[in-house]
Each structure stands twice: as C-alpha cells, then as structure tokens.
Design an enzyme around this catalytic site. Structure first.
Site, short mmCIF file in Angstrom:
data_model
loop_
_atom_site.label_atom_id
_atom_site.label_comp_id
_atom_site.label_asym_id
_atom_site.label_seq_id
_atom_site.Cartn_x
_atom_site.Cartn_y
_atom_site.Cartn_z
N CYS A 158 -0.96 8.61 7.93
CA CYS A 158 -1.08 7.18 7.63
C CYS A 158 -2.34 6.83 7.31
O CYS A 158 -3.04 7.56 7.95
CB CYS A 158 -0.62 6.28 8.85
SG CYS A 158 -0.89 4.57 8.76
N CYS A 164 -0.61 4.23 0.83
CA CYS A 164 0.14 3.82 2.02
C CYS A 164 1.26 4.97 1.89
O CYS A 164 2.15 4.90 1.08
CB CYS A 164 1.03 2.55 1.86
SG CYS A 164 1.95 2.11 3.25
N GLU A 174 -5.85 -2.67 12.39
CA GLU A 174 -6.09 -3.77 11.64
C GLU A 174 -6.71 -4.93 12.40
O GLU A 174 -7.57 -5.68 12.00
CB GLU A 174 -4.76 -4.35 11.19
CG GLU A 174 -4.07 -3.91 9.97
CD GLU A 174 -4.90 -3.89 8.75
OE1 GLU A 174 -5.34 -4.93 8.54
OE2 GLU A 174 -5.07 -2.93 8.10
N HIS A 227 -4.37 4.63 7.53
CA HIS A 227 -5.02 3.91 8.63
C HIS A 227 -5.78 5.01 9.56
O HIS A 227 -6.67 4.53 10.05
CB HIS A 227 -4.15 2.92 9.65
CG HIS A 227 -4.03 1.64 8.74
ND1 HIS A 227 -3.15 1.45 7.90
CD2 HIS A 227 -4.58 0.22 8.94
CE1 HIS A 227 -3.00 0.16 7.42
NE2 HIS A 227 -3.82 -0.42 8.14
N ASP A 231 -1.79 -1.33 0.05
CA ASP A 231 -1.55 -0.84 1.21
C ASP A 231 -1.04 -2.08 2.27
O ASP A 231 -1.33 -3.22 1.64
CB ASP A 231 -2.62 -0.12 2.02
CG ASP A 231 -2.30 0.47 3.56
OD1 ASP A 231 -0.96 0.76 3.64
OD2 ASP A 231 -3.06 0.33 4.34
N SER A 232 -0.30 -2.09 3.42
CA SER A 232 -0.07 -3.04 4.20
C SER A 232 -1.19 -3.69 4.60
O SER A 232 -1.18 -4.90 5.03
CB SER A 232 0.85 -2.52 5.04
OG SER A 232 -0.08 -1.78 5.99
N1 DGL Z 1 -1.35 2.70 5.88
C1 DGL Z 1 -0.07 2.71 6.00
C2 DGL Z 1 0.62 4.08 6.01
O1 DGL Z 1 -0.10 5.01 5.25
C3 DGL Z 1 0.45 1.83 7.19
C4 DGL Z 1 1.88 1.49 7.24
C5 DGL Z 1 1.91 0.21 8.00
O2 DGL Z 1 1.70 -0.90 7.68
O3 DGL Z 1 2.68 0.50 9.12
O4 DGL Z 1 1.66 4.53 6.33
#
Ligand code: DGL
Length: 265
Positions: free
Chosen positions: A184, A71, A152, A186, A7-8
């Site tokens: 998302c 992600c 984050e 997150h 993921d990011s």
């Molecule tokens: N967890 C990522 C998602 O599901 C976040 C992406 C981001 O870094 O903006 O979209």
C-alpha cells in the site's frame, strides 16, 4: 507532458516523491480522493467508480498524457477498465512487490502488508499463484484495516498505530520473515515503526522507483525528452493534513479542494 497521479489520500505522494527523483520537465497533477478514503475497505465496484471519476477529471480538466494509479487497491480494482477506457493514455499501475521480495529473501518467508481489498482482489491472487510456482517461499499476509486512516490523520508516531502494527507483525517475526512487501503506498510512511518492531535488518519492498522508471521509459517512447523542473500540484476531494504533504514532498503547490463526482456514468 502532463502526468495525472491519484490515490485515496496522501500515500500516493510516496510515488510522486520517487518520480520526482528521476523524472523531469513535466507537470504533475496529484489527486488525493480523501472524500472516499480509505479505498481498501470499500467494494470493488465502489473503488472502480471512484477511480474512473478521478481519471475522467484528470483527462478533461488537466488534459493529462499519462496516468499513474499510485494506489495498489485502485490498481487491483480498476486498472483493466482504465486501460480499456483510455487506450491512448499511458496508464501505469502499482502492484505489491512480491516478486522482488521472493527473489531476495534468505529465510524463504516474506510478509505482505496491504489493504483488505488488495489482498482479496483477483489480481493479487493471480500474481501470488504464478509466483508461487517459481519460488519456494512462504507468504505471510496481513490485511491492515484501519491503518490508512491512522496515517491520513497524521497518527504516525502514535501508540495505537504501533499496537496495530505489532499485532500484524509479531506473527511474521515468529515465522522468520526477513522481507516485507509494503503493498500500500501509504506504508512507506511507517517504515520506521515496521523496522522498530521487526528489526533494522528487515528488508522493506516498495515500488516507487520501479514506477518512476516505467513512466520514464513509456513517456520517452512517446517523445517526452524535456528536462528541467517538475511542477507538482496537489488537489484533494475531502480533508487533508497539509503538513503531511510537506513531510512527504519538500516542495508542493496547493491546487485546493476539488469536486470529482459524477464524471462517469
Ligand atoms: N494507498 C492505497 C494503496 O496503495 C491505500 C488504499 C486505501 O485507501 O485503503 O492501496
């Protein structure tokens, strides 16, 4: 069995958490590509490049058998190319759970919270078009720019995060939304605030357990039957808040900072 997950940032650990509840006997290598987070506010080309870089690293360095794109944003931009580039690898993506939301809503109004890139992506638009033909449900979307950064940075119980969510959720509340898709990975981390604003009875849809189930099915088809513990190692490319990892997963091993660059030309 070796499973790569990326993921990011740390949000994708919500998927690892779901995997750890039903999947056993494997090593999990998790990459938080925090050097380039947030993905959701980048171009499709940039997201594709970062996704391919991370996938190449996981394949070359850790010899993974399966890749979980934890992600929604990276799935939208890169899943087709990842599947075409690595045909022998099990590749599982993450998509906003609009279908289950449309099936369970009573008010016929659902909300979708996702990143700007996910909502404007072709994949999401096609999914929405298809499902809208089958279900008479109104979809209220919010592109939550800035929210991944808040999470984050550990700003979960934070006034600003609450205000941001209030701005996106109040219109949904006024429109009788009873089910919200967390589009998302997150966002499960801020479920409590969403319920505080929307009401405790609001249904929240996340996709972790569906992904865990898919991984289990595909890996057993590939001969994975091993039981026993799951070893999870977390790597990161930029900065991370380590206490967040402890909050999401109660057990983890720090793989340390890695360089994931220029593996893909
Ligand atoms: N967890 C990522 C998602 O599901 C976040 C992406 C981001 O870094 O903006 O979209």
């Amino acid at each position: 069995m070796k499973v790569g997950v990326f993921d990011s940032g740390l949000g994708g650990l919500t998927i690892v958490d779901a995997i750890s509840k039903s999947f056993q006997g494997a090593q999990v290598f998790y990459i938080a590509d925090t050097l380039f987070a947030p993905y959701g506010e980048k171009s499709r080309e940039q997201i594709l490049k970062h996704s391919l870089d991370v996938a190449n690293y996981l394949i070359k360095t850790h010899e993974i058998d399966a890749l979980v794109v934890a992600c929604n944003t990276a799935t939208s931009a890169a899943i087709k190319t990842l599947r075409a580039s690595f045909p022998r690898l099990i590749v599982i993506g993450t998509e906003p759970g609009i279908k289950p939301a449309m099936q369970i809503t009573s008010s016929k109004n659902i909300g979708v919270l996702a990143t700007p890139a996910t909502l404007s992506g072709e994949k999401y638009q096609l999914l929405l078009n298809d499902l809208s033909k089958e279900h008479d449900v109104k979809v209220h979307e919010s592109a939550c720019a800035g929210l991944v950064n808040q999470i984050e940075n550990g700003r979960i119980e934070d006034k600003q995060t609450f205000k941001m969510l209030q701005k996106w959720l109040e219109p949904m509340k006024l429109n009788s939304v009873d089910t919200i898709v967390l589009g998302c990975t997150h966002y499960p981390l801020i479920s409590k605030i969403i319920k505080d604003i929307m009401g405790a009875e609001t249904m929240l849809i996340e996709t972790g357990s569906a992904i865990a189930k898919r991984l289990k099915i595909l890996s057993s088809q590939n001969g994975h039957t091993k039981q026993g513990s799951l070893e999870i190692t977390v790597f990161y490319t930029g900065e991370i808040k380590k206490d967040m990892i402890n909050m999401i997963l109660n057990r983890w091993t720090d793989g340390g900072k890695i360089e994931v660059r220029d593996t893909y030309e």
